[in-house]
Motif scaffolding. Structure first.
Motif, mmCIF file in Angstrom:
data_model
loop_
_atom_site.group_PDB
_atom_site.id
_atom_site.type_symbol
_atom_site.label_atom_id
_atom_site.label_comp_id
_atom_site.label_asym_id
_atom_site.label_seq_id
_atom_site.Cartn_x
_atom_site.Cartn_y
_atom_site.Cartn_z
ATOM 1 N N ALA A 53 -27.489 -1.243 7.733
ATOM 2 C CA ALA A 53 -28.488 -1.342 6.442
ATOM 3 C C ALA A 53 -29.675 -0.435 6.653
ATOM 4 O O ALA A 53 -30.599 -0.589 5.661
ATOM 5 C CB ALA A 53 -28.821 -2.741 6.212
ATOM 6 N N THR A 54 -29.844 0.182 7.832
ATOM 7 C CA THR A 54 -31.213 0.841 8.248
ATOM 8 C C THR A 54 -31.039 2.105 7.172
ATOM 9 O O THR A 54 -30.040 2.869 7.220
ATOM 10 C CB THR A 54 -31.061 1.269 9.626
ATOM 11 N N THR A 55 -32.080 2.582 6.993
ATOM 12 C CA THR A 55 -32.433 4.170 6.429
ATOM 13 C C THR A 55 -33.563 4.628 7.373
ATOM 14 O O THR A 55 -34.674 3.817 7.438
ATOM 15 C CB THR A 55 -32.993 4.015 4.871
ATOM 16 N N THR A 56 -33.513 5.801 7.978
ATOM 17 C CA THR A 56 -34.380 6.185 8.633
ATOM 18 C C THR A 56 -34.918 7.404 7.771
ATOM 19 O O THR A 56 -34.165 8.484 7.219
ATOM 20 C CB THR A 56 -33.924 7.063 9.827
ATOM 21 N N VAL A 57 -36.408 7.586 7.665
ATOM 22 C CA VAL A 57 -36.980 8.635 7.190
ATOM 23 C C VAL A 57 -37.675 9.382 7.964
ATOM 24 O O VAL A 57 -38.416 8.871 8.908
ATOM 25 C CB VAL A 57 -38.134 8.048 5.909
ATOM 26 N N ARG A 58 -37.636 10.805 8.049
ATOM 27 C CA ARG A 58 -38.420 11.665 8.977
ATOM 28 C C ARG A 58 -39.120 12.688 7.977
ATOM 29 O O ARG A 58 -38.644 13.114 6.869
ATOM 30 C CB ARG A 58 -37.569 12.369 9.934
ATOM 31 N N GLY A 59 -40.355 13.067 8.354
ATOM 32 C CA GLY A 59 -41.140 14.135 7.585
ATOM 33 C C GLY A 59 -40.869 15.440 8.068
ATOM 34 O O GLY A 59 -40.037 15.769 8.940
ATOM 35 N N GLY A 60 -41.400 16.347 7.766
ATOM 36 C CA GLY A 60 -41.318 17.930 8.022
ATOM 37 C C GLY A 60 -41.759 18.762 6.984
ATOM 38 O O GLY A 60 -42.387 18.267 5.862
ATOM 39 N N GLU A 61 -41.261 19.796 6.617
ATOM 40 C CA GLU A 61 -41.106 20.736 5.429
ATOM 41 C C GLU A 61 -40.804 19.879 4.108
ATOM 42 O O GLU A 61 -41.204 20.023 3.106
ATOM 43 C CB GLU A 61 -40.617 21.796 5.579
ATOM 44 N N THR A 62 -39.653 19.050 4.499
ATOM 45 C CA THR A 62 -39.058 18.308 3.428
ATOM 46 C C THR A 62 -38.906 16.918 3.954
ATOM 47 O O THR A 62 -38.321 16.978 5.293
ATOM 48 C CB THR A 62 -37.745 18.921 2.818
ATOM 49 N N LEU A 63 -38.903 16.148 3.210
ATOM 50 C CA LEU A 63 -38.386 14.515 3.675
ATOM 51 C C LEU A 63 -36.967 14.560 3.884
ATOM 52 O O LEU A 63 -36.221 14.556 3.177
ATOM 53 C CB LEU A 63 -38.883 13.798 2.433
ATOM 54 N N GLN A 64 -36.708 13.849 5.138
ATOM 55 C CA GLN A 64 -35.330 13.809 5.502
ATOM 56 C C GLN A 64 -35.126 12.367 5.444
ATOM 57 O O GLN A 64 -35.881 11.627 6.101
ATOM 58 C CB GLN A 64 -35.043 14.367 6.809
ATOM 59 N N VAL A 65 -33.879 12.212 4.800
ATOM 60 C CA VAL A 65 -33.640 10.659 4.608
ATOM 61 C C VAL A 65 -32.167 10.249 5.228
ATOM 62 O O VAL A 65 -31.256 11.274 4.939
ATOM 63 C CB VAL A 65 -33.456 10.121 3.392
ATOM 64 N N GLN A 66 -32.012 9.588 6.127
ATOM 65 C CA GLN A 66 -30.626 9.240 6.898
ATOM 66 C C GLN A 66 -30.299 7.773 6.894
ATOM 67 O O GLN A 66 -31.141 7.033 7.121
ATOM 68 C CB GLN A 66 -30.832 9.897 8.283
ATOM 69 N N ASP A 67 -28.799 7.732 6.511
ATOM 70 C CA ASP A 67 -28.528 6.352 6.587
ATOM 71 C C ASP A 67 -28.159 5.851 8.034
ATOM 72 O O ASP A 67 -27.727 6.592 8.708
ATOM 73 C CB ASP A 67 -27.099 6.228 5.830
#
Length: 126
Positions: A53-67
């Motif tokens: 059920a986790t969602t991981t978010v990373r920053g950078g030039e664009t926001l990356q969202v990973q299930d």
């Protein structure tokens, strides 16, 4: 001193565990939480949903969202207890009583700061 007890253990579904093992685990964690509370050291406790059920978010030039979880490990973070005890020895004693210590790791992490009532409070763990 305030510590977070981070419970890491292999994830299993209710079907994988079986009805009896699931009920026993729930009973053990209930007793553990009640013992922490009765001792006056429990500040919060959370049981987390499965890592699926986790969602991981990373920053950078664009926001990356990973299930899914960030780490690919056999043990996942399954829950947390935040306690307030005199010292690390007290935290170790309570961590050793966590039911999940028998099938996974209990990480003890000192709390550095917390946000309550609109302000940050720092904890000195020296």
């Amino acid at each position: 001193m305030r510590y977070a007890l981070l419970l890491h253990y292999p994830e299993m579904s209710a079907d994988d565990l079986g009805t009896e093992a699931l009920a026993e685990g729930m009973r053990e964690f209930d007793e553990y939480a009640k013992a922490l509370d009765a001792a006056g050291v429990l500040r919060s406790a959370e049981v987390l949903q499965p890592s699926s059920a986790t969602t991981t978010v990373r920053g950078g030039e664009t926001l990356q969202v990973q299930d899914g979880p960030f780490a690919d490990t056999k043990e996942q973070l399954g829950g947390t207890f935040v306690i307030e005890v005199d010292d690390l020895d007290g935290a170790i004693e309570w961590a050793g009583r966590a039911p999940s210590v028998n099938w996974g790791a209990v990480e003890i992490r000192p709390v550095g700061t917390r946000f309550v009532d609109g302000a940050w409070t720092s904890f000195d763990h020296r």
